[in-house]
Design a protein around this motif. Structure first.
Motif, PDB file in Angstrom:
ATOM      1  N   GLN A 651      -2.199  32.726  23.257  1.00  9.41           N
ATOM      2  CA  GLN A 651      -1.749  31.379  24.228  1.00  9.41           C
ATOM      3  C   GLN A 651      -2.748  30.401  25.697  1.00  9.41           C
ATOM      4  O   GLN A 651      -3.633  31.518  26.091  1.00  9.41           O
ATOM      5  CB  GLN A 651      -0.516  31.153  24.985  1.00  9.41           C
ATOM      6  CG  GLN A 651       0.773  31.445  24.220  1.00  9.41           C
ATOM      7  CD  GLN A 651       1.934  31.732  24.864  1.00  9.41           C
ATOM      8  OE1 GLN A 651       2.208  31.469  25.629  1.00  9.41           O
ATOM      9  NE2 GLN A 651       2.796  32.526  24.628  1.00  9.41           N
ATOM     10  N   LYS A 653      -3.620  28.263  28.667  1.00 12.34           N
ATOM     11  CA  LYS A 653      -2.978  27.006  29.683  1.00 12.34           C
ATOM     12  C   LYS A 653      -3.638  26.510  30.932  1.00 12.34           C
ATOM     13  O   LYS A 653      -4.641  27.073  31.134  1.00 12.34           O
ATOM     14  CB  LYS A 653      -1.233  28.074  31.057  1.00 12.34           C
ATOM     15  CG  LYS A 653      -1.201  27.470  31.595  1.00 12.34           C
ATOM     16  CD  LYS A 653      -0.020  28.216  32.248  1.00 12.34           C
ATOM     17  CE  LYS A 653       1.555  27.756  33.591  1.00 12.34           C
ATOM     18  NZ  LYS A 653       1.561  28.557  33.568  1.00 12.34           N
ATOM     19  N   CYS A 655      -4.291  24.106  33.235  1.00  8.45           N
ATOM     20  CA  CYS A 655      -3.723  23.805  34.910  1.00  8.45           C
ATOM     21  C   CYS A 655      -4.518  22.459  35.732  1.00  8.45           C
ATOM     22  O   CYS A 655      -5.903  22.983  35.691  1.00  8.45           O
ATOM     23  CB  CYS A 655      -4.152  25.296  35.693  1.00  8.45           C
ATOM     24  SG  CYS A 655      -2.609  26.438  35.391  1.00  8.45           S
TER      25      CYS A 655
END
Length: 686
Positions: A651, A653, A655
């Motif tokens: 995964q 991510k 930000c």
């Protein structure tokens, strides 16, 4: 060739009764009702009417929509799997399916209430105009429009070229469209099909192109943005009204048991006669200009049609005996739609409820209606007329061997079928035989000879590029589609059915001789294949443009693996061959598969795209879906976030933070080095 001979190749499928309309006559009342009355009221009336006429059938089928649009499958993929959720909003939304790079939403998939799919509509949204231009005293271009001359618009396109500065390219425009002589006319293939020269001194003939890509407004992004928030058919139809694009078929279903269809896109209102748009229009007369565009409310649509299902397969949408507005006639022939309807009717006869598995089988169907009809006609003609006496003993043996092997073919182009391979070759060689002999006959006339000398037209170009409809886009920038594409098989069948009246067949010495030559040529090529099964010869790579640019062999460098395909251009599982007698697959294929169970959106939806989930060459996920896709598998579409996380191996991510400055360069260098090493290994450098 003369009108009668040309007509044999240019018949369309509109009048074929066995091929269904997307919005048939009995169901098209909704289009007019939606245009004239309150939308919600019209929809409620239509739905109540449908429930009375079909009982529970429409509700059962409506819970299982499916979509499998056709595009050229390549790397990187046009589609990519998308899972979108927004909780922190006044209007939260959630959905899953397929999106395209840069699009703020989902094209094919579902939200929390409805599911939707897309195919090309093939309504005629573009025209080519022949223009007459001249230069005025100051050297500026002006163009003829009826009896007057108008000043041409000159738009300077600035193109930045690495290492060579900026190049300014002047583009001429008339009010009909942009001139594309400089862009496409330089290609011989395009020039052959648009041959036109002016005999008037100081007058130049050019082509202008009127199409949606050249129009300034487009609300596609707004439409896609809204679709994921749609809660019913009314809102869905409103979303499609923003699609100022080429025509698109939109399928719809929701959790309340409704299902329907909407045509989206910009369709010009033409001033000329219906059918004239199939040819380059004489723009300089001013008689064929566009008078605007059909408003979205007048485009075909239907909700809960009384027959209980909607079929959209790039084929004819409406019956012009019933629908008053002209959409053109350049749809695909409709063999796939006919095959799908045949399968649905068989299921309906057996049971009321049609399952996801049933629709999955229909998506994977390799049954070709014209293949069955063609081989049956060949069999009947050979039984009636036999083989010509003029054949040598060797030729007779080959013709008989081909006939015996082909006899009894059931029309299914499955991977393991050698009859499918032979059928494709016999059909292709029959076309090339009668086109070549007809072409040579026409060249015996003074008019024919002069035309060929000026245009450079050849028999092979006529057969493959025009009649077969193989795209001749040498720039590989657009998908050029001819109106003849898909209608070839219809016209061949009509010629065989009326072979005594066919000009083309007569030039080959009659139907027995023409078929014999096709059988002989086909069997000779058939015998050269080490493995004769359709899946062994109907193959192609999952291509990347960089492989060709680097002049590497297909299936190496950036390409995915060579894949075996079933089906052809006329099967629901569409996989088009490269040419009439070139059986390798190179062209339109299934670009994704989507199936939805509206009764269980979390667990009942299925989805797959052809390639991988990572576009970095060398990654184990570069082509990790190819095998499952080519085998027809459609795994579960994970919608809920926790379900997606459970099946995810990795995964990433993102930000929101301050600019990372130079820190970003390090992973870019690492990834770049990994790509270079992986590519070097694939092309055999080390």
């Amino acid at each position: 060739f003369g009108d009668e001979a040309a007509f044999e190749w240019t018949q369309m499928a509109d009048n074929e009764k066995e091929i269904p309309f997307t919005v048939p006559k009995a169901d098209s009342e909704i289009s007019e009702a939606l245009a004239k009355t309150n939308l919600a009221e019209a929809l409620n009336k239509q739905h109540e009417k449908a429930k009375v006429q079909t009982g529970s059938l429409s509700l059962e089928i409506s819970q299982n929509p499916g979509s499998d649009p056709h595009l050229t499958v390549k790397i990187p993929s046009f589609w990519y799997p998308t899972n979108l959720h927004c909780k922190d909003s006044k209007k939260p939304f959630s959905g899953a399916g397929a999106s395209a790079v840069g699009a703020p939403g989902i094209f094919i998939g579902h939200n929390s209430v409805c599911a939707f799919g897309i195919t090309l509509g093939y309504a005629d949204s573009e025209d080519v105009f022949l223009e007459k231009l001249r230069k005025d005293e100051k050297g500026n271009y002006e163009y003829m429009n009826g009896k007057e001359w108008k000043k041409a618009i000159v738009r300077n396109e600035k193109i930045k070229i690495k290492g060579k500065g900026t190049r300014t390219l002047p583009v001429l425009e008339t009010h009909r469209g942009a001139n594309y002589n400089n862009a496409l006319q330089k290609y011989d293939d395009v020039a052959k099909t648009t041959y036109e020269k002016s005999e008037e001194k100081g007058i130049e003939c050019m082509l202008s192109y009127a199409a949606t890509p050249l129009r300034k407004r487009s609300g596609v992004c707004l439409g896609i943005y809204k679709i994921i928030r749609a809660k019913d058919f009314k809102e869905f139809d409103s979303c499609i009204s923003h699609f100022f694009t080429t025509s698109l078929n939109f399928g719809y279903a929701d959790i309340n048991g409704h299902f329907g269809y909407v045509l989206g896109g910009e369709i010009p209102v033409r001033a000329g006669e219906r059918g004239s748009e199939l040819y380059p229009l004489k723009g300089y007369t001013g008689k064929d200009d566009h008078k605007g565009y059909l408003p979205h409310k007048l485009l075909p649509k239907t909700l809960d049609p009384k027959k209980g299902y909607v079929i959209s397969a790039n084929s004819k949408i409406v019956d012009y005996d019933d629908y008053p507005h002209y959409l053109g006639v350049c749809w695909k022939a409709g063999w796939r739609a006919q095959s799908i309807e045949m399968s649905l009717k068989k299921l309906i006869e057996k049971k009321q409820k049609i399952s996801i598995d049933d629709l999955h089988k229909i998506q994977l169907s390799n049954f070709s209606v014209p293949a069955l009809r063609f081989t049956k006609l060949v069999s009947d003609i050979v039984k009636e007329k036999g083989f010509p006496k003029e054949l040598s003993d060797e030729e007779r043996k080959l013709a008989e061997a081909a006939y015996k092997h082909l006899d009894g073919f059931d029309g299914n182009l499955d991977k393991k079928s050698s009859q499918a391979t032979l059928y494709t070759l016999v059909h292709g060689y029959f076309v090339t035989e009668i086109v070549a002999t007809g072409f040579n006959k026409a060249m015996e006339t003074k008019k024919g000879k002069e035309f060929v000398e000026k245009s450079g037209l050849t028999a092979d170009f006529l057969a493959n590029e025009i009649i077969f409809g193989r795209a001749f886009d040498k720039a590989k920038a657009v998908k050029i589609v001819l109106e003849f594409e898909g209608h070839l098989h219809l016209n061949v069948i009509k010629m065989l059915q009326n072979h005594d009246k066919s000009w083309w067949i007569a030039q080959s010495g009659g139907v027995a001789m023409a078929l014999s030559k096709a059988l002989i040529a086909a069997y000779k090529k058939f015998e050269t294949f080490p493995s004769k099964d359709w899946g062994s010869v109907h193959q192609g790579p999952i291509a990347h443009k960089m492989t060709e640019a680097l002049k590497q062999p297909e299936g190496t460098a950036f390409d995915g693996p060579i894949v075996s395909f079933s089906g052809d251009m006329n099967t629901p599982n569409q996989n088009k061959s490269c040419g009439l007698t070139e059986v390798n697959q190179k062209g339109s294929s299934i670009s994704l598969r989507f199936l939805a169970d509206m009764g269980d959106l979390r667990n009942g939806c299925r989805f797959i795209t052809p390639v991988g989930v990572c576009a970095i060459v060398g990654s184990p996920f570069y082509t990790n879906r190819v095998e499952r896709w080519s085998n027809g598998e459609v795994p579960k579409l994970n919608w809920h976030e926790e379900d997606a996380r459970k099946v995810s191996k990795y995964q990433m991510k993102f930000c929101a933070s301050s600019n990372p400055s130079g820190l970003f360069s390090f992973p870019v260098v690492i990834v770049g080095a990994a790509v270079a090493i992986a590519l070097a290994r694939r092309v055999g450098i080390f």
